[in-house]
Design a protein around this motif. Structure first.
Motif: not given
Length: 689
Positions: A40-41, A44, A49, A67, A71, A74, A285
C-alpha cells in the motif's frame, strides 16, 4: 491485495464494524501482513494504508515502524498519526524524523510526526532525543503562514523539549510565541499530545459509518436520471424500479465530479479527467500514482510543478525517462526538478536526469553549480576543481542571481559550513534583495548544522539598509519607525552582551577565589553557591540574547520591506508610467469601460490570496485591497479604468499602479477576485482562464 479486502476498504468510511471485518481478512502471518502494508505504501494507496494500519494496530497486530518513513505522508490526521506511530514496532523516532526530512506532507501532520517522535524518545530512550529532530522542527517552523496550528504545535514541542533555538525561530515569526500569557496554553497542548500518543486506537474509531459531504467540487451523477416506472435501460423489459434501481442507487452514493463515473472509477484512471486546477490541488500520494504518458501535454508543466514541490523525485526522473527532454518546455521542467534534486542531495536522481538530457556528455556550465557538484560528489578532486572554478567566477561576476546560486550550491552540497562562509563574503556586494534571499538560505543551513539560528552577518546587512535611502519626507514614516525599532533592539542586544561579558568576568574571579578548596575529582561539589548562581545567570542571559536576536531579525526584515515599499512608491511618483504597446495589453481588452452604476456586493477571495499579496510591494497590496473595498461598495469612481477581457468577457481588468493588474468578476452577489498579477503575466493568466 485480496479483492474482497479491497472491496471492503472502498465500500464506505471507517467505523468499528468495518475495522473488525478488515482485521478478519488480514493475513494471519506477520510477514504477509508486513508485505501487504509495504504494498500500500509502494503504490501510494492512502485509503488502503490507513484502513489496514488502523485495523491492524487496533487488533494488536505487529506493524513495523519502517513503513512510517514513506507512509506518514499518506496519513491526513495528526492525532491518528501520534496514536498509531507510538504503538508500532521498531525505531519509531528514526522513521518519523526521516519522513519529515525526505517527504512533503500536510504541515500539521509533519508537526504531529515530530511531536510523536519526541514523546516516543521520552518513553523509550530515557528522554534522549533524535539528533535531527530539532533541526527538522526549525526547518518546518520557517514554512508557511504565521500562527497556523502547525506553529502552535511546534511551540508546544519547544516547551516539551525546553529548546531555546526552536523557541527563537518561532518567536521571529510572531512575538506571541514568547509571551508569558501563551505559555500555559502551549504546555497544555504538549500534555494533550502525551495523552493522544498513549490513547488506545480503538477509542478513535467511530461507532457508525459516516459519509463525508462532498466539498470543493461539483458532483455529477454516476448514472443517468431515469423514472422509476420507465423501462429499465439494461434491456430486461422490466420497469426500472423492479430491475436496476437498487444497484444504481448504491452507485449514486459514490458519484464523482465526472459524469457517469464513480469515485473508485476515477481513482482507477484519473489522467483523462485532470484539469490544471485539479492537478494542483490533489495530494502528493495521488500525484505519485499518475501515469505521465496519459496526461495531456498542456498539463505537463503543472505535473512537474507538483512532483517537484512534493519531492517526488523518483517519479519525476521516471517521467523524463518516458518523455525525453527535447522541447524547451520540458527543459524548463528539467531545470525545476534539478533544483529539488540538489536540495535533497539525490545523486541517483541527478545521474538519471543527466542521462536523459545530456546522454554521456559532461554537464555544461549553464547547469546549476549545485547540480554539477552533486554529480562530482564521489570524486573529491573533481569536486574541489569545480568549487575553485566557481570561486574564480564569483570574483568577477556582477550577476547577483549567479552569485546567489554559487553560494547556495555550496551550502546545499557536502560543505554547508563552507557555503555559509561564501555567502557571508558575498552579502556586502550584492543587491539588498539578493542579500536578504541569501541570508535566508544561510539561516536554513545553520538549522541543518544545528547552529544557533542568528548569523553574525545579519548585522552587516542591517548596516547596509541604513545607508542607501534617506528617511526624510512624509512618505518615509514607516521607514523611520522601522529603523527606530531596529536601532532600539540593537541597543538592547548590545547592553545584554556587555552584561554577559561582565558576568563571565565575575565567574573567572569567583573561580579563582574557590580554587584552593576545589579538587579535579569533584569540581562541582567544591563550587560555592555564589559561583553556581553566576553560572545560572549566564545561562539565562544567553537565552535572552538569543530571543532578542530573533526579534532583531524580524525587525530587520520589516525594515527591508519598508525600504522596498518606499523605493517602489518614489519610483512611481518620479517616473511616468511607460505607455502600453498598442499590440500588447490593449490587444487583449475590449473597448469601453464598465458601467459604474453597480450594487453593493460581498468580496470572494481566491485560495492563498494572502500569500499573493504578502509577496508584493506593500503599497501595491494596500491599493488593491482599498480598490476592492470601493468596488464591493458600488462606488462609481472605483470602476474607472475597469475593462473587459476579449477572451473571457466576464472577467474585468483594472490597473494597480504601473506594473500590476487586478482581475475580477462581477457576480450577482459577489465580487469574485481572480488574481493580482504583474502586467507581464497578463497574457499567460488569460490563457489559463
Amino acid at each position: 491485495m485480496d479483492p474482497n479486502l479491497r472491496a471492503l476498504i472502498y465500500e464506505r468510511s471507517l467505523y468499528v464494524g468495518l475495522a473488525e471485518q478488515i482485521l478478519a481478512l488480514l493475513p494471519a502471518d506477520d510477514e504477509a501482513l508486513d508485505a501487504l502494508v509495504a504494498e500500500t505504501v509502494a503504490t501510494n494507496d492512502a485509503r488502503a494504508f490507513n484502513y489496514i494500519l488502523i485495523s491492524a494496530v487496533a487488533g494488536s497486530r505487529r506493524v513495523d515502524a519502517r513503513h512510517l518513513a514513506k507512509g506518514t505522508a499518506l496519513i491526513a490526521n495528526g492525532d491518528w498519526l501520534c496514536c498509531l506511530a507510538w504503538k508500532m514496532h521498531g525505531d519509531v523516532a528514526e522513521h518519523l524524523v526521516a519522513a519529515t526530512r525526505d517527504t512533503v506532507m500536510n504541515l500539521e501532520v509533519a508537526a504531529a510526526a515530530l511531536i510523536a517522535a519526541a514523546v516516543w524518545c521520552i518513553d523509550h530512550r530515557d528522554g534522549v532525543q533524535h539528533p535531527d529532530l530539532v533541526p527538522q522542527a526549525r526547518a518546518l517552523a520557517r514554512i508557511g503562514n504565521v500562527l497556523r496550528n502547525k506553529d502552535s504545535m511546534l511551540a508546544a514541542l519547544a516547551e516539551m523539549l525546553d529548546d531555546n533555538d526552536l523557541r527563537a525561530v518561532l518567536r521571529a515569526k510572531h512575538r506571541a510565541f514568547g509571551s508569558a500569557k501563551m505559555l500555559p496554553t502551549l504546555r497544555s497542548v504538549a500534555k494533550a499530545y502525551f495523552t493522544v500518543c498513549h490513547a488506545p486506537v480503538a477509542a478513535l474509531i467511530v461507532e457508525r459509518p459516516y459519509e463525508a459531504a462532498n466539498t470543493g467540487t461539483h458532483i455529477r451523477r454516476a448514472v443517468p436520471r431515469i423514472g422509476r416506472n420507465e423501462p429499465c435501460p439494461c434491456g430486461s423489459g422490466k420497469k426500472y424500479k423492479r430491475c436496476c434501481f437498487d444497484k444504481d442507487q448504491e452507485r449514486l452514493r459514490h458519484s464523482s465530479d465526472v459524469p457517469g463515473k464513480t469515485k473508485a472509477e476515477v481513482m482507477e484512471e484519473p489522467e483523462p479527467y485532470l484539469t490544471a486546477k485539479k492537478i494542483q490541488t490533489i495530494p502528493a500520494y495521488e500525484v505519485a500514482r499518475l501515469d505521465v504518458l496519459k496526461i495531456a501535454p498542456k498539463l505537463l508543466p503543472y505535473y512537474f510543478k507538483m512532483v517537484g514541490g512534493h519531492l517526488l523525485l523518483d517519479e519525476a526522473a521516471t517521467a523524463f525517462e518516458k518523455l525525453g527532454c527535447e522541447t524547451e518546455e520540458l527543459q524548463r521542467a528539467w531545470n525545476f526538478i534539478a533544483f529539488f534534486t540538489i536540495k535533497k542531495q539525490r545523486l541517483d536522481i541527478a545521474q538519471r536526469l543527466m542521462k536523459v538530457r545530456y546522454k554521456d556528455e559532461p554537464p555544461p556550465d549553464t547547469v546549476r553549480l549545485g547540480f554539477r557538484l552533486l554529480l562530482a560528489k564521489e570524486d573529491p578532486a573533481r569536486y574541489l576543481e569545480l568549487m575553485e572554478e566557481a570561486a574564480k567566477g564569483a570574483l568577477t561576476s556582477k550577476d547577483g542571481e549567479w552569485l546567489v546560486n554559487f553560494a547556495h550550491g555550496i551550502m546545499m552540497g557536502s560543505t554547508p559550513a563552507l557555503g555559509i562562509h561564501c555567502a557571508r563574503s558575498l552579502i556586502p556586494f550584492i543587491s539588498k534583495k539578493d542579500a536578504t534571499l541569501l541570508l535566508g538560505e544561510v539561516e536554513k543551513a545553520r538549522d541543518r548544522l544545528k547552529l544557533p539560528p542568528e548569523d553574525p552577518v545579519a548585522e552587516l546587512l542591517e548596516r547596509r539598509f541604513a545607508e542607501e535611502i534617506a528617511d526624510g519626507g512624509k512618505d518615509a514614516e514607516e521607514l523611520r519607525k522601522a529603523r527606530e525599532r531596529l536601532n532600539a533592539k540593537a541597543t538592547e542586544v548590545n547592553h545584554l552582551k556587555e552584561s554577559l561579558e561582565q558576568l563571565r568576568r565575575n565567574i573567572r574571579l569567583q573561580e579563582k577565589k574557590d580554587a584552593p578548596t576545589s579538587t579535579p575529582q569533584q569540581p562541582n561539589a567544591a563550587e560555592s553557591q555564589e559561583l553556581r548562581d553566576l553560572r545560572e545567570k549566564v545561562r539565562l542571559m544567553k537565552s535572552s540574547i538569543n530571543e532578542r536576536n530573533q526579534e532583531r531579525a524580524t525587525l530587520r526584515r520589516e525594515l527591508g520591506q519598508a525600504y522596498a515599499d518606499l523605493q517602489s512608491l518614489r519610483a512611481e511618483q518620479s517616473t511616468p508610467a511607460a505607455p502600453e504597446a498598442p499590440d500588447a495589453e490593449d490587444a487583449l481588452l475590449l473597448p469601453g469601460e464598465v458601467d459604474g452604476n453597480q450594487p453593493p456586493r460581498l468580496i470572494e477571495f481566491p485560495h492563498k490570496f494572502h500569500d499573493t499579496i504578502s509577496h508584493l510591494p506593500r503599497q501595491v497590496s494596500r491599493t488593491a485591497l482599498a480598490l476592492l473595498g470601493r468596488i464591493a461598495a458600488g462606488d462609481p469612481t472605483a470602476f474607472t479604468g475597469a475593462v473587459r477581457l476579449k477572451g473571457t468577457q466576464d472577467v474585468l481588468r483594472v490597473r494597480i499602479g504601473a506594473d500590476h493588474r487586478l482581475l475580477f468578476r462581477l457576480l450577482p452577489e459577489h465580487v469574485q477576485v481572480i488574481d493580482l498579477i504583474n502586467r507581464r503575466d497578463l497574457e499567460r493568466c488569460i490563457a489559463g482562464l
